[in-house]
Write a protein that holds these residues in place. Structure first.
Motif, PDB file in Angstrom:
ATOM      1  N   ASP A  33      -2.720   0.125  10.043  1.00 18.84           N
ATOM      2  CA  ASP A  33      -1.623   1.038   9.759  1.00 18.84           C
ATOM      3  C   ASP A  33      -1.618   2.175  10.778  1.00 18.84           C
ATOM      4  O   ASP A  33      -2.656   2.516  11.360  1.00 18.84           O
ATOM      5  CB  ASP A  33      -1.779   1.638   8.359  1.00 18.84           C
ATOM      6  N   ARG A  74       3.494  -1.887  -1.365  1.00 20.72           N
ATOM      7  CA  ARG A  74       2.802  -3.015  -1.981  1.00 20.72           C
ATOM      8  C   ARG A  74       2.187  -2.575  -3.297  1.00 20.72           C
ATOM      9  O   ARG A  74       1.765  -1.422  -3.434  1.00 20.72           O
ATOM     10  CB  ARG A  74       1.706  -3.555  -1.066  1.00 20.72           C
ATOM     11  N   ARG A 123      -4.337  -8.382   3.398  1.00 18.34           N
ATOM     12  CA  ARG A 123      -2.952  -8.084   3.038  1.00 18.34           C
ATOM     13  C   ARG A 123      -2.542  -6.703   3.547  1.00 18.34           C
ATOM     14  O   ARG A 123      -3.385  -5.815   3.718  1.00 18.34           O
ATOM     15  CB  ARG A 123      -2.765  -8.128   1.517  1.00 18.34           C
ATOM     16  N   THR A 124      -1.238  -6.522   3.739  1.00 23.57           N
ATOM     17  CA  THR A 124      -0.718  -5.223   4.135  1.00 23.57           C
ATOM     18  C   THR A 124      -1.082  -4.154   3.106  1.00 23.57           C
ATOM     19  O   THR A 124      -0.870  -4.341   1.912  1.00 23.57           O
ATOM     20  CB  THR A 124       0.821  -5.297   4.288  1.00 23.57           C
ATOM     21  N   HIS A 125      -1.660  -3.046   3.584  1.00 31.73           N
ATOM     22  CA  HIS A 125      -2.036  -1.907   2.734  1.00 31.73           C
ATOM     23  C   HIS A 125      -3.079  -2.276   1.676  1.00 31.73           C
ATOM     24  O   HIS A 125      -3.200  -1.584   0.663  1.00 31.73           O
ATOM     25  CB  HIS A 125      -0.820  -1.301   2.039  1.00 31.73           C
TER      26      HIS A 125
END
Length: 299
Positions: free
Chosen positions: A113, A174, A209-211
């Protein structure tokens, strides 16, 4: 003999002049090899035509003809996106390669990020990218993080095994949801500050996974300090921001102590696709998180 080359990559190699040769002669993929034959696979050199080279600082931890490992500072995007066409790690890397006389296309193996600092691996050709991506999928890449969170985990050392997917009301966010993608985060509590007001935790990702870390830590009631997107669990958010952490006899506004989510990708380990050597890299805690820890110790 297995080369470990994907069908997509192999199809590209087959269309390259002298793409596959044995003892200097071009061959077909179904030709048989004999002991002592020298097999060579060649790919066309590429470069990122759509990324503007920029002379930006680039903290190079390691580089060879196949790989680039950088220590990303907070506040920098890895790859150009809508609204971030310049000032990224990609812009800096492309400029660096141009200065070195290399034709390389920017291929990050994974991303961080914008406000997360730490180690990022960048492949310098499609074969390396494919091989490291497969190691990621197989759980053979070790990624460890440091994080500073509000509160302290009720279970000192544990695993968050909760599926993650987009929030139906906000696709940029998310959330943990039963129909999400499998997501596993292992954590360990390293230090507790102010009798449980905050903690320093180490984290190891089993999935990417994202975040993921930010979502999982919020899920167990310990959101990251400074995380503007996922907020502060257990306290009311106001127009002025997140309420400060308080204790008897005084208060400490930890949001002011760090200007981003307190998360750092500290360790990255994998097997080099060419040398087969197990490689391990470590990035020291950046100054802003060192300063945050000093403030936490005062609680």
């Amino acid at each position: 003999m297995r080369l470990g080359v994907s069908r997509k990559l192999l199809s590209r190699v087959k269309t390259t002049e002298q793409g596959i040769t044995v003892n200097g002669e071009r061959v077909y993929t179904n030709d048989r090899l004999k002991e002592g034959d020298i097999l060579e696979v060649r790919m066309e050199q590429e470069q990122s035509e759509d990324i503007l080279p920029q002379p930006l600082p680039l903290d190079i931890v390691y580089e060879d003809r196949d790989l680039l490992i950088v220590n990303k500072p907070p506040g920098i995007v890895v790859h150009p996106t809508h609204g971030h066409y310049t000032g990224t790690i990609a812009n800096a890397a492309v400029y660096h390669w141009r200065e070195q006389g290399e034709r390389v296309r920017f291929r990050p193996v994974h991303r961080l990020d914008e406000d997360t600092s730490g180690l990022v691996a960048i492949a310098k050709n499609p074969y390396i990218h494919q091989q490291l991506s497969e190691q990621l999928q197989a759980g053979e890449v070790e990624k460890r993080y440091w994080a500073y969170v509000y509160g302290a985990p009720k279970i000192v050392n544990g695993t968050v095994d909760e599926p993650i997917d987009r929030d139906t009301d906000n696709p940029h966010v998310r959330v943990v949801r039963p129909d999400g993608y499998p997501s596993v985060t292992h954590y360990g509590t390293e230090m507790i500050f102010g009798e449980g007001l905050a903690a320093k935790v180490s984290l190891k990702l089993e999935t990417g996974r994202t975040h993921q870390i930010r979502v999982h830590m919020k899920h167990i009631g310990c959101p990251l300090i400074g995380d503007k997107l996922y907020g502060f669990a257990g306290e009311e958010e106001t127009d002025e921001g997140i309420k400060p952490v308080t204790k008897a006899g005084g208060s400490a506004t930890l949001e002011a102590a760090v200007q981003r989510q307190a998360l750092h990708a500290a360790i990255l380990a994998f097997t080099h696709p060419i040398t087969r050597e197990r490689m391990r890299f470590e990035a020291a805690l950046p100054q802003d998180l060192q300063d945050l820890e000093n403030e936490l110790r005062k609680l």
